[in-house]
Design a protein around this motif. Structure first.
Motif, PDB file in Angstrom:
ATOM      1  N   SER A  57       0.765  -0.631   0.025  1.00 48.50           N
ATOM      2  CA  SER A  57      -0.232  -0.159   0.581  1.00 48.50           C
ATOM      3  C   SER A  57       0.634   1.349  -0.069  1.00 48.50           C
ATOM      4  N   GLY A  58       2.040   1.076   0.608  1.00 48.10           N
ATOM      5  CA  GLY A  58       2.947   2.101   0.590  1.00 48.10           C
ATOM      6  C   GLY A  58       3.686   2.655  -0.631  1.00 48.10           C
ATOM      7  N   MET A  59       3.897   2.133  -0.969  1.00 47.36           N
ATOM      8  CA  MET A  59       4.278   1.708  -2.492  1.00 47.36           C
ATOM      9  C   MET A  59       3.671   2.207  -3.778  1.00 47.36           C
ATOM     10  N   VAL A  60       2.201   1.959  -3.665  1.00 47.16           N
ATOM     11  CA  VAL A  60       0.853   2.232  -4.755  1.00 47.16           C
ATOM     12  C   VAL A  60       1.015   4.064  -4.087  1.00 47.16           C
ATOM     13  N   GLY A  61       1.340   4.624  -2.674  1.00 49.29           N
ATOM     14  CA  GLY A  61       0.747   5.607  -2.179  1.00 49.29           C
ATOM     15  C   GLY A  61       1.814   6.422  -2.474  1.00 49.29           C
ATOM     16  N   THR A  62       2.978   5.579  -3.336  1.00 49.64           N
ATOM     17  CA  THR A  62       4.414   6.445  -3.618  1.00 49.64           C
ATOM     18  C   THR A  62       4.038   6.873  -5.308  1.00 49.64           C
ATOM     19  N   VAL A  63       3.692   5.506  -5.954  1.00 49.71           N
ATOM     20  CA  VAL A  63       4.080   5.394  -7.322  1.00 49.71           C
ATOM     21  C   VAL A  63       2.461   6.836  -7.826  1.00 49.71           C
ATOM     22  N   GLN A  64       1.778   7.026  -6.929  1.00 53.57           N
ATOM     23  CA  GLN A  64       0.325   8.021  -7.508  1.00 53.57           C
ATOM     24  C   GLN A  64       1.399   8.859  -7.115  1.00 53.57           C
ATOM     25  N   GLY A  65       1.788   9.630  -6.491  1.00 51.15           N
ATOM     26  CA  GLY A  65       2.389  10.804  -5.864  1.00 51.15           C
ATOM     27  C   GLY A  65       3.207  10.725  -7.236  1.00 51.15           C
ATOM     28  N   PHE A  66       4.094  10.299  -7.824  1.00 54.10           N
ATOM     29  CA  PHE A  66       4.647  10.020  -8.720  1.00 54.10           C
ATOM     30  C   PHE A  66       3.920  11.430 -10.419  1.00 54.10           C
TER      31      PHE A  66
END
Length: 128
Positions: A57-66
């Motif tokens: 979930s944290g990685m998904v949030g990071t990807v979305q932030g790009f």
């Protein structure tokens, strides 16, 4: 035994209902519903290796932030699959970008499904 239709549905939901979900709590619940138990997961992409529901979930949030706030993940190609002892391997071509706009990023996910739940996902990014 996991059906072909269920394997395809899981692969598409991993893209839309997890990577497309902005709300962390909703995303974590969906990960818990679609993936095997947290200590058994394995997700590999260019950002690293992720071995828990929270890490995914944290990685998904990071990807979305790009990208931008309206960016969405879309399926670009059909899925491929093989069946052996209730183990499926699917792949999906995807892209992410603003609706109706140019895609900012594209890649492939290769998903392993065991006993009707996602066990592992390997993401490969396309070069620009």
């Amino acid at each position: 035994m996991t059906t072909q239709a269920h394997a395809i549905t899981l692969t598409k939901l991993n893209l839309s209902a997890i990577f497309g979900e902005k709300d962390v709590q909703t995303r974590l619940k969906t990960i818990a519903d679609l993936w095997v138990s947290s200590p058994e997961v394995f997700f590999l992409d260019s950002l690293g290796v992720f071995k828990s529901h929270e890490a995914i979930s944290g990685m998904v949030g990071t990807v979305q932030g790009f990208g931008g706030p309206d960016d969405e993940f879309v399926e670009l190609k059909t899925l491929k699959h093989d069946e052996e002892d209730d183990v499926w391997v699917t792949r999906v071509k995807w892209g992410v970008g603003s609706p109706g706009g140019e895609l900012a990023l594209t890649g492939w996910d290769v998903v392993t499904i065991v006993g009707g739940k996602i066990k592992a996902c390997y993401t490969f990014l396309d070069s620009k």
